[in-house]
Write a protein that holds these residues in place. Structure first.
Motif, PDB file in Angstrom:
ATOM      1  N   THR A   1     -80.075 -17.677  52.535  1.00  0.00           N
ATOM      2  CA  THR A   1     -79.817 -17.050  53.828  1.00  0.00           C
ATOM      3  C   THR A   1     -78.486 -16.307  53.774  1.00  0.00           C
ATOM      4  OG1 THR A   1     -78.727 -19.034  54.699  1.00  0.00           O
ATOM      5  CG2 THR A   1     -81.103 -18.821  55.076  1.00  0.00           C
TER       6      THR A   1
ATOM      7  N   SER B   1     -81.724  -7.785  48.429  1.00  0.00           N
ATOM      8  CA  SER B   1     -80.532  -8.628  48.336  1.00  0.00           C
ATOM      9  C   SER B   1     -79.742  -8.700  49.630  1.00  0.00           C
ATOM     10  CB  SER B   1     -79.626  -8.121  47.211  1.00  0.00           C
ATOM     11  OG  SER B   1     -79.249  -6.774  47.442  1.00  0.00           O
ATOM     12  N   GLY B   2     -80.328  -8.210  50.730  1.00  0.00           N
ATOM     13  CA  GLY B   2     -79.655  -8.242  52.016  1.00  0.00           C
ATOM     14  C   GLY B   2     -79.085  -6.892  52.388  1.00  0.00           C
TER      15      GLY B   2
ATOM     16  N   ALA C   1     -82.229 -12.312  49.860  1.00  0.00           N
ATOM     17  CA  ALA C   1     -81.032 -12.854  50.503  1.00  0.00           C
ATOM     18  C   ALA C   1     -80.805 -12.238  51.870  1.00  0.00           C
ATOM     19  CB  ALA C   1     -79.810 -12.593  49.622  1.00  0.00           C
ATOM     20  N   GLY C   2     -80.323 -13.047  52.813  1.00  0.00           N
ATOM     21  CA  GLY C   2     -79.931 -12.550  54.115  1.00  0.00           C
ATOM     22  C   GLY C   2     -81.017 -11.746  54.790  1.00  0.00           C
ATOM     23  N   LEU C   3     -80.731 -10.479  55.056  1.00  0.00           N
ATOM     24  CA  LEU C   3     -81.688  -9.606  55.712  1.00  0.00           C
ATOM     25  C   LEU C   3     -82.962  -9.455  54.885  1.00  0.00           C
ATOM     26  CD1 LEU C   3     -82.247  -7.834  58.133  1.00  0.00           C
ATOM     27  CD2 LEU C   3     -80.960  -5.992  57.040  1.00  0.00           C
TER      28      LEU C   3
ATOM     29  N   PHE D   1     -75.842 -16.121  55.274  1.00  0.00           N
ATOM     30  CA  PHE D   1     -75.083 -15.739  56.469  1.00  0.00           C
ATOM     31  C   PHE D   1     -73.783 -16.527  56.629  1.00  0.00           C
ATOM     32  CE2 PHE D   1     -79.636 -15.117  57.943  1.00  0.00           C
ATOM     33  CZ  PHE D   1     -79.657 -13.765  57.639  1.00  0.00           C
TER      34      PHE D   1
END
Length: 259
Positions: free
Chosen positions: A129, A63-64, A106-108, A131
């Motif tokens: 993304t 999830s980031g 998500a994200g990372l 961000f």
């Protein structure tokens, strides 16, 4: 102590690595990253490993970045020594790595899916993304990867909006090789990895992987010249002799492991 990344190796040479923080949808921490990269480095040295599948425990892939980490960075209290290996580290491993995106990505987490060599996703997995909605930027090379795999306009869409989209749409936009029902995702990814392990030369896969990741920065002439050198070198390897012999004898190949 909870193992942050689970590791299982089957008898076909497929190593499955599972991010194991399901209560946070496998949010990324420095400790989890170090464990993941350590396991990849070990896989690189283990001749029994021929292919790697990466997935997440529970309902998420990743999830980031963990919000505790983000908060510590914001307040200036983050004091963890960063891993010197970059988040693109999986691209340097000579064995094929398949992301099996089972849920939240998500994200990372999206970075870590897309620096794998192939991506399988559950149709209903949630991708984003994120961000721009967190006041951040396109992190860790996504501004380089996304336009190349999905085109500039689509990359702009998912980066600027930070909108959530499904695994099915990820596949339609070119981010994933396959979108399948969630219940069959891991099996399909492992079966594909087993096919690579059984029928593709480890030496060939390592060189092809290096060519694909590095030739994006090369001209056509440079890539063709380097490929000619690699091809001439391949003629002297036992993999080439075995590949020809197994084809002529109509049997499965028995390629040697990477040295």
């Amino acid at each position: 102590m909870v193992d942050l990344v689970l590791s299982t190796l089957d008898d076909q040479g497929v190593l499955t690595l599972t991010f194991n923080r399901p209560d946070t949808l496998n949010a990324w921490t420095g400790a989890m990253g170090r464990r993941y990269f350590d396991l990849l480095a070990e896989a690189e040295q283990n001749p029994a490993v021929r292919a790697v599948v990466v997935t997440g425990a529970g309902k998420g892939f990743c999830s980031g970045a963990d919000f505790k980490t983000l908060n510590a960075l914001q307040t200036g209290s983050y004091d963890e020594v960063p891993d010197p290996r970059p988040n693109t580290f999986p691209t340097t491993i000579g064995k094929p790595i398949i992301a099996a995106v089972n849920g939240a990505c998500a994200g990372l987490g999206m970075v870590h899916a897309l620096v794998c060599d192939l991506v399988f996703t559950a149709e209903q997995a949630k991708w984003t993304t994120a961000f721009a909605r967190r006041g951040l930027i396109a992190e860790y090379g996504l501004s380089w990867v996304l336009p190349r795999v999905m085109g500039q306009q689509r990359a702009m869409d998912v980066l600027l909006s930070g909108r959530v989209f499904t695994g099915r749409e990820a596949y339609e936009m070119g981010l994933a090789n396959r979108a399948v029902p969630g219940e069959s995702l891991l099996r399909e990814a492992q079966e594909y990895a087993a096919e690579l392990a059984s029928h593709s030369s480890p030496a060939s896969m390592a060189i092809i992987k290096r060519q694909v990741w590095h030739d994006w920065d090369a001209t056509l002439e440079e890539a063709a010249k380097a490929a000619t050198q690699e091809m001439l070198a391949s003629f002297g390897r036992p993999d080439f002799a075995e590949g020809v012999a197994s084809f002529l004898e109509r049997r499965p190949p028995n390629f040697p492991p990477l040295p």
